[in-house]
Scaffold this motif. Structure first.
Motif, PDB file in Angstrom:
ATOM      1  N   SER A  43       0.834  -1.196   0.000  1.00 42.62           N
ATOM      2  CA  SER A  43       0.000   0.000   0.000  1.00 42.62           C
ATOM      3  C   SER A  43       0.871   1.250   0.000  1.00 42.62           C
ATOM      4  CB  SER A  43      -0.937   0.016   1.204  1.00 42.62           C
ATOM      5  OG  SER A  43      -0.205  -0.013   2.410  1.00 42.62           O
ATOM      6  N   CYS A  44       0.297   2.342  -0.490  1.00 46.11           N
ATOM      7  CA  CYS A  44       1.006   3.615  -0.580  1.00 46.11           C
ATOM      8  C   CYS A  44       0.168   4.710   0.058  1.00 46.11           C
ATOM      9  CB  CYS A  44       1.277   3.974  -2.042  1.00 46.11           C
ATOM     10  SG  CYS A  44       2.250   2.743  -2.933  1.00 46.11           S
ATOM     11  N   ILE A  45       0.842   5.734   0.591  1.00 48.48           N
ATOM     12  CA  ILE A  45       0.160   6.844   1.242  1.00 48.48           C
ATOM     13  C   ILE A  45       0.660   8.155   0.655  1.00 48.48           C
ATOM     14  CG2 ILE A  45      -0.327   8.016   3.414  1.00 48.48           C
ATOM     15  CD1 ILE A  45       0.278   5.401   4.855  1.00 48.48           C
ATOM     16  N   PHE A  46      -0.277   8.998   0.235  1.00 44.70           N
ATOM     17  CA  PHE A  46       0.062  10.334  -0.239  1.00 44.70           C
ATOM     18  C   PHE A  46      -0.059  11.338   0.908  1.00 44.70           C
ATOM     19  CE2 PHE A  46      -0.775   8.846  -4.640  1.00 44.70           C
ATOM     20  CZ  PHE A  46       0.335   9.412  -5.256  1.00 44.70           C
ATOM     21  N   ASP A  47       0.661  12.426   0.768  1.00 43.75           N
ATOM     22  CA  ASP A  47       0.551  13.555   1.688  1.00 43.75           C
ATOM     23  C   ASP A  47       0.190  14.772   0.846  1.00 43.75           C
ATOM     24  OD1 ASP A  47       0.614  15.140   3.900  1.00 43.75           O
ATOM     25  OD2 ASP A  47       2.800  15.281   4.019  1.00 43.75           O
ATOM     26  N   LYS A  48      -0.966  15.386   1.116  1.00 44.24           N
ATOM     27  CA  LYS A  48      -1.386  16.516   0.293  1.00 44.24           C
ATOM     28  C   LYS A  48      -1.338  17.818   1.090  1.00 44.24           C
ATOM     29  CE  LYS A  48      -6.331  15.652   1.174  1.00 44.24           C
ATOM     30  NZ  LYS A  48      -7.614  15.257   0.572  1.00 44.24           N
ATOM     31  N   THR A  49      -1.080  18.900   0.377  1.00 49.40           N
ATOM     32  CA  THR A  49      -1.025  20.230   0.974  1.00 49.40           C
ATOM     33  C   THR A  49      -2.129  21.086   0.369  1.00 49.40           C
ATOM     34  OG1 THR A  49       1.381  20.045   1.187  1.00 49.40           O
ATOM     35  CG2 THR A  49       0.429  22.249   1.395  1.00 49.40           C
ATOM     36  N   ARG A  50      -2.926  21.722   1.228  1.00 51.90           N
ATOM     37  CA  ARG A  50      -4.003  22.588   0.771  1.00 51.90           C
ATOM     38  C   ARG A  50      -3.681  24.053   1.068  1.00 51.90           C
ATOM     39  NH1 ARG A  50      -8.863  20.183  -0.596  1.00 51.90           N
ATOM     40  NH2 ARG A  50      -9.189  18.010   0.060  1.00 51.90           N
ATOM     41  N   ASN A  51      -4.207  24.938   0.254  1.00 52.03           N
ATOM     42  CA  ASN A  51      -4.126  26.371   0.528  1.00 52.03           C
ATOM     43  C   ASN A  51      -5.047  26.673   1.705  1.00 52.03           C
ATOM     44  OD1 ASN A  51      -4.998  29.259   0.388  1.00 52.03           O
ATOM     45  ND2 ASN A  51      -3.590  29.267  -1.373  1.00 52.03           N
ATOM     46  N   PRO A  52      -4.549  27.255   2.794  1.00 53.04           N
ATOM     47  CA  PRO A  52      -5.375  27.481   3.989  1.00 53.04           C
ATOM     48  C   PRO A  52      -6.551  28.418   3.764  1.00 53.04           C
ATOM     49  CG  PRO A  52      -3.268  28.623   4.160  1.00 53.04           C
ATOM     50  CD  PRO A  52      -3.179  27.737   2.963  1.00 53.04           C
ATOM     51  N   GLU A  53      -6.472  29.259   2.742  1.00 55.81           N
ATOM     52  CA  GLU A  53      -7.544  30.219   2.483  1.00 55.81           C
ATOM     53  C   GLU A  53      -8.590  29.672   1.520  1.00 55.81           C
ATOM     54  OE1 GLU A  53      -5.853  33.879   1.179  1.00 55.81           O
ATOM     55  OE2 GLU A  53      -4.803  34.266   3.074  1.00 55.81           O
ATOM     56  N   THR A  54      -8.145  29.025   0.445  1.00 56.26           N
ATOM     57  CA  THR A  54      -9.084  28.534  -0.566  1.00 56.26           C
ATOM     58  C   THR A  54      -9.471  27.076  -0.362  1.00 56.26           C
ATOM     59  OG1 THR A  54      -7.323  27.813  -2.073  1.00 56.26           O
ATOM     60  CG2 THR A  54      -8.037  30.118  -2.224  1.00 56.26           C
ATOM     61  N   GLY A  55      -8.631  26.311   0.367  1.00 55.82           N
ATOM     62  CA  GLY A  55      -8.887  24.890   0.552  1.00 55.82           C
ATOM     63  C   GLY A  55      -8.483  24.046  -0.643  1.00 55.82           C
ATOM     64  N   ARG A  56      -7.967  24.659  -1.684  1.00 57.49           N
ATOM     65  CA  ARG A  56      -7.559  23.926  -2.891  1.00 57.49           C
ATOM     66  C   ARG A  56      -6.236  23.181  -2.656  1.00 57.49           C
ATOM     67  NH1 ARG A  56     -10.396  25.145  -7.437  1.00 57.49           N
ATOM     68  NH2 ARG A  56     -11.749  26.981  -7.361  1.00 57.49           N
ATOM     69  N   ILE A  57      -6.112  22.023  -3.276  1.00 58.51           N
ATOM     70  CA  ILE A  57      -4.876  21.247  -3.172  1.00 58.51           C
ATOM     71  C   ILE A  57      -3.773  21.972  -3.943  1.00 58.51           C
ATOM     72  CG2 ILE A  57      -3.774  19.050  -3.685  1.00 58.51           C
ATOM     73  CD1 ILE A  57      -6.518  17.745  -3.500  1.00 58.51           C
ATOM     74  N   GLU A  58      -2.620  22.115  -3.313  1.00 60.76           N
ATOM     75  CA  GLU A  58      -1.485  22.767  -3.947  1.00 60.76           C
ATOM     76  C   GLU A  58      -0.364  21.790  -4.282  1.00 60.76           C
ATOM     77  OE1 GLU A  58      -0.407  25.872  -1.190  1.00 60.76           O
ATOM     78  OE2 GLU A  58      -1.691  27.323  -2.219  1.00 60.76           O
ATOM     79  N   ASN A  59      -0.333  20.653  -3.563  1.00 61.05           N
ATOM     80  CA  ASN A  59       0.724  19.689  -3.822  1.00 61.05           C
ATOM     81  C   ASN A  59       0.328  18.329  -3.258  1.00 61.05           C
ATOM     82  OD1 ASN A  59       3.127  18.765  -4.822  1.00 61.05           O
ATOM     83  ND2 ASN A  59       4.383  19.550  -3.135  1.00 61.05           N
ATOM     84  N   MET A  60       0.841  17.277  -3.857  1.00 64.17           N
ATOM     85  CA  MET A  60       0.591  15.924  -3.380  1.00 64.17           C
ATOM     86  C   MET A  60       1.832  15.083  -3.622  1.00 64.17           C
ATOM     87  SD  MET A  60      -2.562  13.325  -4.282  1.00 64.17           S
ATOM     88  CE  MET A  60      -3.766  14.256  -3.339  1.00 64.17           C
ATOM     89  N   LEU A  61       2.393  14.530  -2.554  1.00 62.95           N
ATOM     90  CA  LEU A  61       3.623  13.764  -2.635  1.00 62.95           C
ATOM     91  C   LEU A  61       3.418  12.365  -2.078  1.00 62.95           C
ATOM     92  CD1 LEU A  61       6.124  16.468  -1.316  1.00 62.95           C
ATOM     93  CD2 LEU A  61       5.744  15.829  -3.715  1.00 62.95           C
TER      94      LEU A  61
END
Length: 269
Positions: A160-178
């Motif tokens: 299994s694999c796990i991603f870590d995502k980063t969201r913009n704190p103001e818009t809630g949109r995803i900015e990155n996923m590693l």
């Protein structure tokens, strides 16, 4: 929608929008099971009326919540009300003998609901889907974030694999996923597993990332899927997601990329 002992309760509206609940006396038993499917806030009033009528017979009643309303509002956020606690208090005041929640978004729901238990059918669906996709040791189960990984850590699948995502704190949109854990072999088939799909932005991003890493086929398994997914890009022809497996707790509209799975409550309740 509310189902009592496999009978769908019939409701109508008066001209002033008040709710009319048709009699269901013949379907009240000594031990009762209510199945509740939330579609709008008015459904909570219907649940109140139905439970109060059952209470008049002084009989037992358990509740199955197909999707817990307000489950994403599970903490206090500056400027917003912590609404999940109020919905749970409402259900607690109805005094069900037992409350079963299908795939709650977080442990907070079970913490706030008295006499409650979480049910995770995705864990039961997963092996059959893996067989259908002819999974091998070169293929991967993928969790799009640490929340999903914590929820489904008992898959029993080593790769299994796990991603870590980063969201913009103001818009809630995803900015990155590693990719935080695991690897994606070239040509791997992947099943992304999570509880809820809305427009599908998280899964679209994860699918595109998996494709870039060499995945050949990508499937999505979510217990709950909102109709909003039909207006997003997740189901487009050029989407990296080949198929979505989901339950019918929030929608039943047909689409060539959606395959519905029915929950057999007798296996859990």
């Amino acid at each position: 929608m509310i189902v009592l002992n496999t009978y769908a309760i019939i409701t109508e509206q008066f001209p002033n929008k008040e709710t009319k609940v048709k009699d269901f006396d013949p379907y009240i038993l000594k031990d009762n099971l209510l199945e509740f499917t939330y579609q709008e806030d008015g459904d909570l009033i219907k649940l109140l009326f139905v439970k109060k009528r059952i209470d008049q017979e002084q009989v037992n009643c358990k509740l199955v919540i197909n999707y817990m309303p307000y489950s994403r509002m599970d903490r206090k956020i500056e400027g917003d009300l912590f609404t999940l606690q109020y919905i749970c208090a409402f259900i607690n005041d109805l005094h069900f003998e037992k409350v079963y929640v299908i795939e709650p978004h977080s442990a907070k729901t079970i913490e706030l609901l008295r006499n409650s238990e979480a049910i995770y059918p995705a864990l039961d669906w997963l092996p059959a889907i893996m067989d259908q996709m002819q999974f091998t040791d070169q293929d991967r189960i993928v969790f799009p974030d640490k929340g999903a990984a914590a929820r489904y850590h008992n898959t029993g699948y080593d790769h299994s694999c796990i991603f870590d995502k980063t969201r913009n704190p103001e818009t809630g949109r995803i900015e990155n996923m590693l990719l935080k854990q695991g690897d994606i072999p070239k040509g791997a088939k992947c099943i992304i597993v999570d509880d809820l799909c809305s427009a599908g932005g998280t899964f679209l991003w994860a699918g595109q990332t998996l494709k870039q890493m060499g995945a050949s086929e990508i499937y999505l398994l979510v217990t709950h899927c909102e109709p909003r997914v039909l207006s997003g890009k997740l189901l487009d022809q050029d989407s990296p997601i080949d198929k979505v497996f989901t339950g019918t707790s929030m929608m039943q509209q047909t689409h060539p990329k959606i395959e519905y799975i029915t929950i057999n409550l007798e296996n859990y309740v």
